[in-house]
Design a protein around this motif. Structure first.
Motif, PDB file in Angstrom:
ATOM      1  N   THR A 112       4.763   8.263  14.361  1.00 28.14           N
ATOM      2  CA  THR A 112       3.778   7.276  15.078  1.00 28.14           C
ATOM      3  C   THR A 112       2.658   7.126  14.220  1.00 28.14           C
ATOM      4  N   VAL A 113       2.474   5.861  13.875  1.00 33.06           N
ATOM      5  CA  VAL A 113       1.594   5.451  13.157  1.00 33.06           C
ATOM      6  C   VAL A 113       0.768   4.564  13.493  1.00 33.06           C
ATOM      7  N   ALA A 114      -0.737   4.419  13.345  1.00 37.93           N
ATOM      8  CA  ALA A 114      -1.563   3.352  13.883  1.00 37.93           C
ATOM      9  C   ALA A 114      -2.255   2.668  12.614  1.00 37.93           C
ATOM     10  N   ILE A 115      -1.795   1.361  12.587  1.00 41.27           N
ATOM     11  CA  ILE A 115      -2.027   0.411  11.508  1.00 41.27           C
ATOM     12  C   ILE A 115      -3.256  -0.737  11.804  1.00 41.27           C
ATOM     13  N   ALA A 116      -4.458  -0.652  11.451  1.00 46.24           N
ATOM     14  CA  ALA A 116      -5.351  -1.307  12.064  1.00 46.24           C
ATOM     15  C   ALA A 116      -6.180  -2.136  11.134  1.00 46.24           C
ATOM     16  N   ASN A 117      -6.767  -3.340  11.170  1.00 47.77           N
ATOM     17  CA  ASN A 117      -7.513  -4.001  10.246  1.00 47.77           C
ATOM     18  C   ASN A 117      -7.105  -4.130   8.958  1.00 47.77           C
ATOM     19  N   CYS A 118      -5.796  -4.187   8.726  1.00 43.30           N
ATOM     20  CA  CYS A 118      -5.336  -4.395   7.473  1.00 43.30           C
ATOM     21  C   CYS A 118      -4.842  -5.931   7.124  1.00 43.30           C
ATOM     22  N   GLY A 172      -3.242  -8.423  18.803  1.00 47.52           N
ATOM     23  CA  GLY A 172      -4.411  -8.887  18.139  1.00 47.52           C
ATOM     24  C   GLY A 172      -4.042  -9.504  16.626  1.00 47.52           C
ATOM     25  N   CYS A 173      -3.052  -9.704  16.308  1.00 46.97           N
ATOM     26  CA  CYS A 173      -2.601  -9.780  14.754  1.00 46.97           C
ATOM     27  C   CYS A 173      -2.586 -11.592  14.665  1.00 46.97           C
ATOM     28  N   ILE A 211       0.682  -1.141  -0.030  1.00 45.15           N
ATOM     29  CA  ILE A 211       0.182   0.122   0.018  1.00 45.15           C
ATOM     30  C   ILE A 211       0.753   1.274  -0.028  1.00 45.15           C
ATOM     31  N   ILE A 212       1.944   1.283   0.817  1.00 45.63           N
ATOM     32  CA  ILE A 212       2.587   2.468   1.160  1.00 45.63           C
ATOM     33  C   ILE A 212       4.375   2.040   1.070  1.00 45.63           C
ATOM     34  N   GLY A 213       4.945   2.950   0.570  1.00 45.60           N
ATOM     35  CA  GLY A 213       6.330   2.544   0.311  1.00 45.60           C
ATOM     36  C   GLY A 213       7.008   3.089   1.835  1.00 45.60           C
ATOM     37  N   GLN A 214       6.572   4.345   2.124  1.00 44.80           N
ATOM     38  CA  GLN A 214       7.350   5.013   3.256  1.00 44.80           C
ATOM     39  C   GLN A 214       6.464   5.907   3.943  1.00 44.80           C
ATOM     40  N   ILE A 215       6.274   5.967   5.125  1.00 44.10           N
ATOM     41  CA  ILE A 215       5.505   7.018   5.960  1.00 44.10           C
ATOM     42  C   ILE A 215       6.483   7.845   6.664  1.00 44.10           C
ATOM     43  N   ASN A 216       6.466   9.107   6.663  1.00 43.45           N
ATOM     44  CA  ASN A 216       7.227  10.189   7.299  1.00 43.45           C
ATOM     45  C   ASN A 216       6.647  10.982   8.032  1.00 43.45           C
ATOM     46  N   SER A 217       5.286  10.631   8.625  1.00 43.03           N
ATOM     47  CA  SER A 217       4.598  11.627   9.564  1.00 43.03           C
ATOM     48  C   SER A 217       3.751  10.670  10.511  1.00 43.03           C
ATOM     49  N   ASN A 218       3.038  11.628  11.249  1.00 46.78           N
ATOM     50  CA  ASN A 218       2.159  10.922  12.308  1.00 46.78           C
ATOM     51  C   ASN A 218       0.732  10.594  11.569  1.00 46.78           C
ATOM     52  N   SER A 219       0.605   9.455  11.400  1.00 43.86           N
ATOM     53  CA  SER A 219      -0.735   9.139  10.608  1.00 43.86           C
ATOM     54  C   SER A 219      -1.401   7.896  10.938  1.00 43.86           C
ATOM     55  N   ARG A 220      -2.366   7.468  10.223  1.00 43.17           N
ATOM     56  CA  ARG A 220      -3.232   6.163  10.360  1.00 43.17           C
ATOM     57  C   ARG A 220      -3.562   5.481   9.132  1.00 43.17           C
ATOM     58  N   VAL A 221      -3.314   4.181   9.076  1.00 45.52           N
ATOM     59  CA  VAL A 221      -3.695   3.345   7.977  1.00 45.52           C
ATOM     60  C   VAL A 221      -4.432   2.162   8.556  1.00 45.52           C
ATOM     61  N   ASP A 222      -5.945   2.325   7.902  1.00 42.72           N
ATOM     62  CA  ASP A 222      -6.893   1.318   8.423  1.00 42.72           C
ATOM     63  C   ASP A 222      -7.577   0.814   7.096  1.00 42.72           C
ATOM     64  N   ASN A 223      -7.880  -0.543   7.579  1.00 45.66           N
ATOM     65  CA  ASN A 223      -8.808  -1.233   6.589  1.00 45.66           C
ATOM     66  C   ASN A 223      -8.123  -1.116   4.971  1.00 45.66           C
ATOM     67  N   THR A 278       1.829   1.422  16.138  1.00 45.15           N
ATOM     68  CA  THR A 278       1.109   0.234  16.404  1.00 45.15           C
ATOM     69  C   THR A 278       0.392  -0.354  15.567  1.00 45.15           C
ATOM     70  N   VAL A 279       0.575  -1.895  15.570  1.00 43.22           N
ATOM     71  CA  VAL A 279      -0.223  -2.746  14.433  1.00 43.22           C
ATOM     72  C   VAL A 279      -1.479  -3.539  15.348  1.00 43.22           C
ATOM     73  N   TYR A 280      -2.588  -3.294  14.899  1.00 43.19           N
ATOM     74  CA  TYR A 280      -3.673  -3.933  15.513  1.00 43.19           C
ATOM     75  C   TYR A 280      -4.721  -4.806  14.755  1.00 43.19           C
ATOM     76  N   ASN A 281      -5.013  -5.922  15.136  1.00 40.90           N
ATOM     77  CA  ASN A 281      -6.068  -6.904  14.269  1.00 40.90           C
ATOM     78  C   ASN A 281      -5.671  -6.820  12.801  1.00 40.90           C
TER      79      ASN A 281
END
Length: 306
Positions: A77-83, A162-163, A39-51, A118-121
């Motif tokens: 700081t990135v929150a990755i959830a439900n991926c 929860g992964c 989905i993403i090569g590189q993340i350089n800022s606080n963000s969220r990646v979801d579903n 954080t990686v969740y679910n």
């Protein structure tokens, strides 16, 4: 200079939700860092990646970081959830390196450099491979000092919660090699996770003596997690020349309420254990139901540690 390629975006500085990729993603460089993500090569800022969902193959060559969803998280700081990732992920060293370079491949995230995310679910079903050394001309090796590979994350992350991983994980070649069903290593917390993918961590000589090389293989992590809690490994774990165990190869933190149901096999130069091969902490309420063997010798079966 760095290179980044992603199935949706190469470089991300915002939130990404409900995106899917079915195409192959490939990034190749020489002796510079390179990141590739489904989905993403590189993340350089606080963000969220979801579903988000990736079903395409991901390949990074260079000083590589490869992930089924994100290749590299840089000081953010990135929150990755439900991926979910269904594509195979591979990182291959491309060049002769003697400096202390690190490379990583993960079913969801390749590397989180600051270990803040954080990686969740999330679920990975793709094969994950880090090729840290290979012979390309006689005994002239290309190699990486520290290859990492994990079913969810190769290296870093604050929390994995929860992964589940069902894909096989392989770390092949390098100086110190880290492989785990959930993470290769250097995470702070892994909890409520399940691994169903076989883990293989194996060296190739690459110019070093056997005394210089170490492999770290675990059903949950290879090494360097501060806390592993309420996790289950159901897959076969194999290691050569180092530390091999059902939960964590070399446990540098606490392990509690974990279960190993997968057989552990190592060669004759390995330190093995049902929960941890080496630990300075006392595992709490952990259970092993599987065989642990080194060479042809069976070491342990049905161990309960309290």
């Amino acid at each position: 200079m760095e290179m980044a390629a992603g199935g949706i975006t190469g470089l991300c500085e915002g939130t990404v939700t409900r995106c899917s990729n079915g195409a192959s993603v490939s990034a190749e460089a020489g002796k510079i860092p390179v990141s590739a993500g489904g989905i993403i090569g590189q993340i350089n800022s606080n963000s969220r990646v979801d579903n988000c969902v990736n079903s395409g193959e991901v390949l990074a060559l260079g000083i590589p970081q490869a992930g089924g969803i994100i290749g590299c998280i840089c000081d953010s700081t990135v929150a990755i959830a439900n991926c979910n990732n269904y594509g195979d992920v591979e990182a291959i060293i491309n060049g002769a390196y003697k400096e202390e370079s690190k490379m990583a491949s993960g079913g969801i995230v390749g590397t989180d450099e600051a270990a803040l995310s954080t990686v969740y679910n999330c679920i990975n079903s793709g094969t994950v491979i880090s090729r840290g050394a290979y012979n390309y001309s006689g005994h002239n090796y290309k190699y990486c000092m520290y290859p990492y590979c994990g079913g969810i994350a190769g290296r870093g992350l604050n929390t994995i919660d929860g992964c589940k991983n069902t894909g096989s994980v392989s770390g092949l070649g390098g100086y110190h090699i880290y492989g785990g069903g959930i993470a290769g290593g250097e995470c702070k917390t892994i909890q409520n996770c399940t691994n169903d993918g076989n883990v293989t961590v194996s060296y190739s000589w690459g110019g070093w003596s056997s005394a210089q090389r170490t492999t770290y293989a675990g059903g949950i992590s290879g090494r360097g997690v501060e806390k592993i809690s309420c996790c289950v490994n159901n897959a076969t774990i194999y290691g050569s020349l180092g530390y091999c165990a059902g939960i964590e190869g070399d446990a540098t933190g606490n392990i509690d309420r974990c279960v190993n149901n997968g057989n552990i096999t190592a060669n004759d130069w390995e330190t093995v254990g049902p929960i941890a091969a080496r630990t300075s902490f006392e595992p709490y309420l952990c259970v092993n139901t599987a065989n642990v063997s080194m060479g042809d010798e069976n070491i342990a079966l049905s161990t309960h540690i309290t």
